[in-house]
Design a protein around this motif. Structure first.
Motif, PDB file in Angstrom:
ATOM      1  N   ILE A 108       0.839  -1.200   0.000  1.00 24.71           N
ATOM      2  CA  ILE A 108       0.000   0.000   0.000  1.00 24.71           C
ATOM      3  C   ILE A 108       0.871   1.246   0.000  1.00 24.71           C
ATOM      4  O   ILE A 108       1.870   1.327   0.718  1.00 24.71           O
ATOM      5  N   ILE A 109       0.497   2.216  -0.830  1.00 27.52           N
ATOM      6  CA  ILE A 109       1.149   3.525  -0.860  1.00 27.52           C
ATOM      7  C   ILE A 109       0.240   4.507  -0.132  1.00 27.52           C
ATOM      8  O   ILE A 109      -0.931   4.670  -0.501  1.00 27.52           O
TER       9      ILE A 109
ATOM     10  N   ASP B  40      11.083  -0.711   8.100  1.00 28.16           N
ATOM     11  CA  ASP B  40      10.837  -1.286   6.778  1.00 28.16           C
ATOM     12  C   ASP B  40       9.999  -0.377   5.887  1.00 28.16           C
ATOM     13  O   ASP B  40       9.606  -0.772   4.792  1.00 28.16           O
ATOM     14  N   HIS B  41       9.711   0.824   6.355  1.00 31.22           N
ATOM     15  CA  HIS B  41       8.987   1.788   5.529  1.00 31.22           C
ATOM     16  C   HIS B  41       9.925   2.411   4.492  1.00 31.22           C
ATOM     17  O   HIS B  41      11.115   2.608   4.744  1.00 31.22           O
ATOM     18  N   LEU B  42       9.357   2.733   3.347  1.00 28.00           N
ATOM     19  CA  LEU B  42      10.010   3.629   2.395  1.00 28.00           C
ATOM     20  C   LEU B  42       9.275   4.955   2.461  1.00 28.00           C
ATOM     21  O   LEU B  42       8.060   5.008   2.237  1.00 28.00           O
TER      22      LEU B  42
ATOM     23  N   SER C 246       3.201   0.457   3.279  1.00 27.81           N
ATOM     24  CA  SER C 246       4.630   0.142   3.298  1.00 27.81           C
ATOM     25  C   SER C 246       5.444   1.270   2.667  1.00 27.81           C
ATOM     26  O   SER C 246       6.657   1.347   2.845  1.00 27.81           O
ATOM     27  N   ILE C 247       4.766   2.144   1.910  1.00 27.02           N
ATOM     28  CA  ILE C 247       5.398   3.304   1.277  1.00 27.02           C
ATOM     29  C   ILE C 247       4.610   4.541   1.670  1.00 27.02           C
ATOM     30  O   ILE C 247       3.384   4.579   1.479  1.00 27.02           O
ATOM     31  N   LEU C 248       5.276   5.533   2.208  1.00 25.89           N
ATOM     32  CA  LEU C 248       4.635   6.787   2.583  1.00 25.89           C
ATOM     33  C   LEU C 248       5.179   7.903   1.699  1.00 25.89           C
ATOM     34  O   LEU C 248       6.395   8.092   1.619  1.00 25.89           O
TER      35      LEU C 248
END
Length: 369
Positions: free
Chosen positions: A102-103, A189-191, A164-166
Motif C-alpha cells: 500500500i502507498i 521497513d517503511h520507504l 509500506s510506502i509513505l
C-alpha cells in the motif's frame, strides 16, 4: 542472484536466445489422446500511433505487454526450468510489472492527486493499494475517494500502519508538523518519499530514524503525466528503494537520479521551469495580440509552436543550438528576432532566473534543516 526492487511485483519471463527455442511440456500439460485442441484467440486490434509523449509511453507499454503475452503464451507455462534452446536450458529475467503493498499519501493536494491519477492510469497499482490523508480538508479526501476509489483516513497512525510506502506530499512549511505526527509510527521497513521542496534528507532521517528516505523533485506537469522528476536516495535507501521511487514517478513523466546536492539546481531548472515557459508563452500571446491577432488565435499559435519545438527536441538527436541555427536564415526574420532577444539579455536573464531559484532552494534547506 538478481536483486528484486523493494515493493515491486515481479513475474518470471524467459529470455530470448539466438536459435530456435523449444520447451519440454510438463506431464500435467500433455494432451490426452483424443483431446480437442483449444481454439486460438483472435488477434489484438492494431495499436494507433501516439501523438503525445504520454501516449508514446502507453504505446510502448501496450506493445511490450502484447509481446510479453505472445511470448509467455507460446514458451512459458509456469516453470522456467522447462525452457530450452538447442539443448541448453535458458535463463530467466525479472521484469517489474507493478508495486506490491500500500502507498499512503500524507497530503492530498495537487501533487498527490496527480500521482494517484498517474499510478492508476498506468496500472502500476490498483485503487485498493492507495490511501490518502491530510490535515483538515475533508472535501479533498472525499474527492479522491469518490473519483478514484482509494481509501482515505484522517488518522496518521492508521495510514502508517497500513502502508509500506509513505509519500509526504505536503508544503515545506507543513513538514515539521507532519514529521512530529509520524514520530514513532514509521517503521524501519517503511520507504518514505518526500516531494517537499527545500527539505533536506537529513531533516527527515533525523525525525524518522532508521527509515529509508528518498527525496523527489517533480514539477506541476505531473498533472498531465509529463513531469520531469529527479530523485535522490538517503543514507538508508538502497537501489531497491530507489527503483520503487522511480517506478512511482515514472507514472507521471520522466525520472532521473541525482545526488542530493544537485536537487537545488534541479529545483531551479525543472521544478520551477514550467513557470518560465508559461511566462514566455504569455509574452508571445501578448505580442501577437498587440500586433493585431485575435487573442484565441495568438494563444493557439503560441502553444502549438511550443509543442512542436518540444517534439523536435525530443525526437531529434541534434542539440538545441543546431536546431536553432537550422531555422535562422542570414538576414531573415528569425535572426532579427533572436538579435532583439540577445540585445535585451535573454540568455543572461534565464541563467539569472535559474540561479536565483536554486539559491532560494538552498536557503530553504538551511531554514528547514
Amino acid at each position: 542472484m538478481s536483486c528484486v526492487p523493494f515493493g515491486l511485483v515481479v513475474q518470471w519471463q524467459p529470455l530470448r536466445r539466438d536459435g530456435e527455442c523449444r520447451r519440454r511440456p510438463c506431464a500435467s500439460e500433455r494432451r490426452p489422446p483424443g483431446a480437442r485442441r483449444r481454439r486460438r484467440r483472435p488477434p489484438n486490434p492494431p495499436l494507433s500511433v501516439p501523438r503525445t509523449a504520454a501516449g508514446a509511453r502507453r504505446y510502448r507499454a501496450e506493445r511490450a505487454h502484447r509481446e510479453c503475452a505472445r511470448w509467455e503464451a507460446r514458451w512459458y507455462r509456469g516453470c522456467p526450468s522447462a525452457l530450452e534452446a538447442k539443448g541448453v536450458f535458458v535463463a530467466a529475467e525479472v521484469a517489474d510489472v507493478g508495486i506490491a503493498g500500500i502507498i499512503g499519501f500524507v497530503g492530498a493536494g495537487n501533487m498527490a492527486a496527480a500521482l494517484v491519477r498517474g499510478l492508476l492510469g498506468e496500472r502500476v497499482v490498483t485503487p485498493e493499494q492507495l490511501w490518502a490523508t491530510n490535515r483538515s480538508n475533508d472535501a479533498r479526501l472525499a474527492a479522491l475517494r469518490d473519483r478514484h476509489g482509494i481509501a482515505v483516513t484522517r488518522s496518521k497512525r492508521e495510514i502508517a500502519g497500513a502502508a509500506s510506502i509513505l509519500v509526504l506530499a505536503v508544503k515545506p512549511r507543513d513538514m515539521s508538523e507532519v514529521l512530529r505526527e509520524l514520530d514513532g509510527l514509521v517503521r524501519a521497513d517503511h520507504l518514505v518519499i518526500s516531494v517537499a521542496a527545500g527539505i533536506p534528507l537529513r531533516t527527515i532521517e533525523a525525525a524518522l530514524p532508521g527509515a529509508a528516505v528518498v527525496r523527489a523533485m517533480p514539477n506541476t506537469s505531473a498533472a498531465v503525466q509529463e513531469s520531469a522528476t529527479a530523485v535522490a536516495a538517503g543514507a538508508h535507501a538502497g537501489p531497491a528503494h530507489l527503483a520503487t521511487a522511480e517506478t512511482i514517478f515514472r507514472a507521471v513523466g520522466d525520472v532521473m537520479t541525482v545526488d542530493e546536492d544537485l536537487l537545488d539546481v534541479v529545483t531551479g531548472l525543472s521544478g520551477s521551469g514550467p513557470a518560465y515557459v508559461y511566462r514566455l508563452i504569455e509574452a508571445m500571446i501578448h505580442a501577437g495580440t498587440e500586433l493585431g491577432l485575435e487573442g484565441p488565435l495568438a494563444r493557439r499559435l503560441a502553444i502549438q509552436t511550443l509543442v512542436g519545438a518540444a517534439r523536435m527536441l525530443e525526437t531529434s538527436r541534434e542539440d538545441p543550438g543546431a536546431l536553432r541555427e537550422r531555422v535562422t536564415s542570414p538576414g531573415g526574420t528569425t535572426m532579427a528576432a533572436l538579435r532583439a532577444l540577445e540585445d535585451r539579455g535573454f540568455a543572461a536573464a534565464i541563467r539569472e532566473a535559474i540561479g536565483r531559484a536554486a539559491d532560494r532552494a538552498r536557503e530553504m534547506s538551511e531554514e528547514f534543516g
